[in-house]
Scaffold this active site. Structure first.
Site, PDB file in Angstrom:
ATOM      1  N   ASP A 128      23.516 -32.384  18.308  1.00  0.00           N
ATOM      2  CA  ASP A 128      22.312 -31.821  17.708  1.00  0.00           C
ATOM      3  C   ASP A 128      21.529 -31.197  18.864  1.00  0.00           C
ATOM      4  O   ASP A 128      21.197 -31.893  19.832  1.00  0.00           O
ATOM      5  CB  ASP A 128      21.506 -32.942  17.028  1.00  0.00           C
ATOM      6  CG  ASP A 128      20.299 -32.409  16.279  1.00  0.00           C
ATOM      7  OD1 ASP A 128      19.627 -31.491  16.809  1.00  0.00           O
ATOM      8  OD2 ASP A 128      20.012 -32.900  15.182  1.00  0.00           O
ATOM      9  N   ASN A 141      24.964 -20.892  19.383  1.00  0.00           N
ATOM     10  CA  ASN A 141      25.026 -20.335  18.032  1.00  0.00           C
ATOM     11  C   ASN A 141      24.144 -21.079  17.032  1.00  0.00           C
ATOM     12  O   ASN A 141      23.602 -20.468  16.120  1.00  0.00           O
ATOM     13  CB  ASN A 141      26.489 -20.373  17.559  1.00  0.00           C
ATOM     14  CG  ASN A 141      26.603 -20.166  16.065  1.00  0.00           C
ATOM     15  OD1 ASN A 141      26.436 -19.052  15.561  1.00  0.00           O
ATOM     16  ND2 ASN A 141      26.842 -21.255  15.327  1.00  0.00           N
ATOM     17  N   TYR A 159      11.199 -16.784  11.791  1.00  0.00           N
ATOM     18  CA  TYR A 159      12.588 -16.562  12.207  1.00  0.00           C
ATOM     19  C   TYR A 159      12.669 -15.442  13.244  1.00  0.00           C
ATOM     20  O   TYR A 159      13.305 -15.581  14.287  1.00  0.00           O
ATOM     21  CB  TYR A 159      13.453 -16.223  10.977  1.00  0.00           C
ATOM     22  CG  TYR A 159      14.921 -15.986  11.303  1.00  0.00           C
ATOM     23  CD1 TYR A 159      15.738 -17.054  11.648  1.00  0.00           C
ATOM     24  CD2 TYR A 159      15.477 -14.704  11.255  1.00  0.00           C
ATOM     25  CE1 TYR A 159      17.083 -16.863  11.953  1.00  0.00           C
ATOM     26  CE2 TYR A 159      16.814 -14.505  11.549  1.00  0.00           C
ATOM     27  CZ  TYR A 159      17.621 -15.576  11.893  1.00  0.00           C
ATOM     28  OH  TYR A 159      18.951 -15.369  12.184  1.00  0.00           O
ATOM     29  N   LYS A 178      14.001 -15.207  17.207  1.00  0.00           N
ATOM     30  CA  LYS A 178      15.076 -14.322  17.691  1.00  0.00           C
ATOM     31  C   LYS A 178      14.550 -13.311  18.722  1.00  0.00           C
ATOM     32  O   LYS A 178      15.274 -12.922  19.635  1.00  0.00           O
ATOM     33  CB  LYS A 178      15.765 -13.620  16.511  1.00  0.00           C
ATOM     34  CG  LYS A 178      16.545 -14.594  15.605  1.00  0.00           C
ATOM     35  CD  LYS A 178      17.641 -15.324  16.377  1.00  0.00           C
ATOM     36  CE  LYS A 178      18.460 -16.249  15.503  1.00  0.00           C
ATOM     37  NZ  LYS A 178      19.485 -16.996  16.252  1.00  0.00           N
TER      38      LYS A 178
HETATM   39  N1  LIG Z   1      24.520 -15.082   8.920  1.00  0.00           N
HETATM   40  C1  LIG Z   1      23.806 -14.073   9.332  1.00  0.00           C
HETATM   41  O1  LIG Z   1      23.698 -13.080   8.630  1.00  0.00           O
HETATM   42  C2  LIG Z   1      23.158 -14.108  10.679  1.00  0.00           C
HETATM   43  C3  LIG Z   1      22.603 -12.926  11.158  1.00  0.00           C
HETATM   44  C4  LIG Z   1      22.027 -12.914  12.409  1.00  0.00           C
HETATM   45  C5  LIG Z   1      22.016 -14.067  13.169  1.00  0.00           C
HETATM   46  N2  LIG Z   1      22.549 -15.221  12.662  1.00  0.00           N
HETATM   47  C6  LIG Z   1      22.518 -16.389  13.531  1.00  0.00           C
HETATM   48  O2  LIG Z   1      23.809 -16.948  13.580  1.00  0.00           O
HETATM   49  C7  LIG Z   1      23.714 -18.308  13.941  1.00  0.00           C
HETATM   50  C8  LIG Z   1      24.589 -19.131  13.013  1.00  0.00           C
HETATM   51  O3  LIG Z   1      24.035 -19.094  11.703  1.00  0.00           O
HETATM   52  P1  LIG Z   1      24.907 -18.874  10.392  1.00  0.00           P
HETATM   53  O4  LIG Z   1      24.376 -17.660   9.725  1.00  0.00           O
HETATM   54  O5  LIG Z   1      26.342 -18.983  10.686  1.00  0.00           O
HETATM   55  O6  LIG Z   1      24.363 -20.099   9.501  1.00  0.00           O
HETATM   56  P2  LIG Z   1      25.021 -21.488   9.071  1.00  0.00           P
HETATM   57  O7  LIG Z   1      26.290 -21.279   8.345  1.00  0.00           O
HETATM   58  O8  LIG Z   1      23.910 -22.203   8.363  1.00  0.00           O
HETATM   59  O9  LIG Z   1      25.330 -22.192  10.451  1.00  0.00           O
HETATM   60  C9  LIG Z   1      24.307 -22.767  11.222  1.00  0.00           C
HETATM   61  C10 LIG Z   1      24.919 -23.803  12.121  1.00  0.00           C
HETATM   62  O10 LIG Z   1      23.883 -24.347  12.944  1.00  0.00           O
HETATM   63  C11 LIG Z   1      23.943 -25.751  12.851  1.00  0.00           C
HETATM   64  N3  LIG Z   1      22.656 -26.391  13.117  1.00  0.00           N
HETATM   65  C12 LIG Z   1      21.497 -26.327  12.445  1.00  0.00           C
HETATM   66  N4  LIG Z   1      20.561 -27.099  13.039  1.00  0.00           N
HETATM   67  C13 LIG Z   1      21.162 -27.655  14.125  1.00  0.00           C
HETATM   68  C14 LIG Z   1      20.743 -28.540  15.136  1.00  0.00           C
HETATM   69  N5  LIG Z   1      19.512 -29.053  15.181  1.00  0.00           N
HETATM   70  N6  LIG Z   1      21.635 -28.898  16.101  1.00  0.00           N
HETATM   71  C15 LIG Z   1      22.896 -28.418  16.084  1.00  0.00           C
HETATM   72  N7  LIG Z   1      23.366 -27.596  15.133  1.00  0.00           N
HETATM   73  C16 LIG Z   1      22.496 -27.218  14.171  1.00  0.00           C
HETATM   74  C17 LIG Z   1      24.419 -26.038  11.433  1.00  0.00           C
HETATM   75  O11 LIG Z   1      24.902 -27.366  11.388  1.00  0.00           O
HETATM   76  P3  LIG Z   1      24.795 -28.289  10.063  1.00  0.00           P
HETATM   77  O12 LIG Z   1      25.959 -27.908   9.207  1.00  0.00           O
HETATM   78  O13 LIG Z   1      24.894 -29.669  10.611  1.00  0.00           O
HETATM   79  O14 LIG Z   1      23.475 -27.986   9.437  1.00  0.00           O
HETATM   80  C18 LIG Z   1      25.516 -24.976  11.345  1.00  0.00           C
HETATM   81  O15 LIG Z   1      26.660 -25.411  12.000  1.00  0.00           O
HETATM   82  C19 LIG Z   1      22.233 -18.664  13.876  1.00  0.00           C
HETATM   83  O16 LIG Z   1      21.690 -18.660  15.183  1.00  0.00           O
HETATM   84  C20 LIG Z   1      21.661 -17.539  13.062  1.00  0.00           C
HETATM   85  O17 LIG Z   1      20.297 -17.332  13.318  1.00  0.00           O
HETATM   86  C21 LIG Z   1      23.106 -15.256  11.454  1.00  0.00           C
END
Ligand SMILES: NC(=O)c1ccc[n+]([C@@H]2O[C@H](COP(=O)([O-])OP(=O)(O)OC[C@H]3O[C@@H](n4cnc5c(N)ncnc54)[C@H](OP(=O)(O)O)[C@@H]3O)[C@@H](O)[C@H]2O)c1
Length: 320
Positions: free
Chosen positions: A83, A110, A174, A178
């Protein structure tokens, strides 16, 4: 057997074992190791799958036991309970990676969360939650693993977002997080240069993941609702527009491709914007140019159009 020939056999046997051990150590060090935080779903899972498929060794950070077991079952992957808000888990993760003896070449910050709440209504604890994971998380993880990354002259990549450039209604918390990672990356890149460590940021547009599903889950469990919001009407459109289901968006393999380049290409770039459509790229580049124009407007040493284009040409030449 005469004693001198027995000794020769023993010497040969020892040599063979030594060669075997050296080879094993070499192949261990050749298989570069990368730590990915938030590897349980979405972009982090895709990065883990891609890098491990390519033969890299991935330490996959996750929080839930079921995720740790699922990740651990993958070839070239070792899951680590991590975490990014908990120093005890971070310190334990550093010890685990050290003990494994592979070193650490790459770090992918990430893990991330999102909240969508108007800035004049967001509670401090919700803002803390947003910034704790998305800003302090990469800060903590990078600080903890920096000695290992420096030792391997490795790479640090953070998953930023086009929200590091864009912002807008309800995206305040958010996109603040970022935007911070843009500054973080630029400062860290300069500081790590003297150690031969490259630092960069991958900035995705909208891709399929669980980020909104997790947001909706947290809102429900923390009893956060838009019922009494001054923006109630706008939210109705927003939430039905977003929905927790992001399956209409592309699978994030374009993002993991960019991460692989950021980590392993010979000439890594500082920024990798990865967007699923021309429109998302256009919003982002236009916004950067808008900010440039706004900054230049009314400043004492204002540049005219030709001078601005001259600067643009200079910057383009730097990146060639
Ligand atoms: N998807 C998009 O369109 C998009 C666009 C731009 C940027 N991003 C960025 O991409 C990254 C990944 O997000 P995602 O879109 O793939 O979302 P996601 O599927 O919700 O993945 C988020 C990940 O972060 C983990 N997480 C959350 N809180 C945490 C903590 N306190 N410690 C460790 N791990 C934690 C979650 O773990 P749990 O399963 O345990 O909750 C999950 O593995 C993020 O930084 C997000 O801002 C995403």
């Amino acid at each position: 057997m005469k004693s001198h020939s027995r000794n020769a056999y023993i010497a040969l046997f020892i040599c063979l074992i030594a060669v075997f051990v050296i080879n094993a150590q070499e192949s261990n060090t050749k298989q570069k190791a990368v730590l990915v935080t938030g590897a349980s779903s979405g972009i982090g899972l895709k990065i883990t799958e891609q890098l491990s498929d390519r033969g890299y060794f991935v330490y996959a950070g996750a929080r839930k036991q079921s995720d740790l077991e699922r990740l651990n079952a993958m070839e070239n992957v070792q899951s680590i309970k991590l975490d990014v808000t908990k120093w005890d888990e971070i310190n334990a993760a550093v010890e685990t990676v050290k003990k494994e003896g592979r070193g650490l070449y790459g770090l992918v910050n990430n893990a991330g969360v999102a909240i969508f709440i108007p800035l004049i209504e967001v509670e401090e604890e919700d803002l803390d939650f947003q910034l704790d994971v998305n800003i302090y998380g990469p800060y903590r993880i990078t600080k903890a693993f920096a000695p290992m990354i420096i030792e391997s002259k490795g790479r640090i990549t953070t998953i930023g977002s086009i929200s590091g450039i864009l912002s807008g209604q309800f995206f305040g918390p958010y996109s603040m997080s970022k935007h911070a990672m843009e500054a973080y990356t630029d400062a860290l890149a300069v500081e790590m240069k003297k150690f031969g460590v490259e630092v960069n940021i991958v900035e995705p547009g909208n891709y399929n993941s669980k980020i909104v599903e997790s947001l909706v889950k947290r809102m429900k469990s923390n009893d956060i609702s838009y019922e009494n919001s001054l923006y109630k009407e706008e939210f109705e459109g927003l939430i039905s527009g977003y929905g927790a289901d992001r399956s209409r968006f592309k699978d994030p393999s374009e993002v993991s491709d960019a991460v692989e380049k950021a980590l392993f290409s010979d000439n890594p770039k500082r920024r990798y914007m990865v967007v699923p459509s021309e429109a998302e790229g256009n919003w982002t580049i236009t916004q950067i140019m808008r900010e440039m124009v706004q900054l230049n407007e009314n400043q004492a040493y204002k540049y005219d159009r030709d001078a601005l284009i001259e600067i643009l040409d200079k910057v383009l030449a730097e990146t060639e």
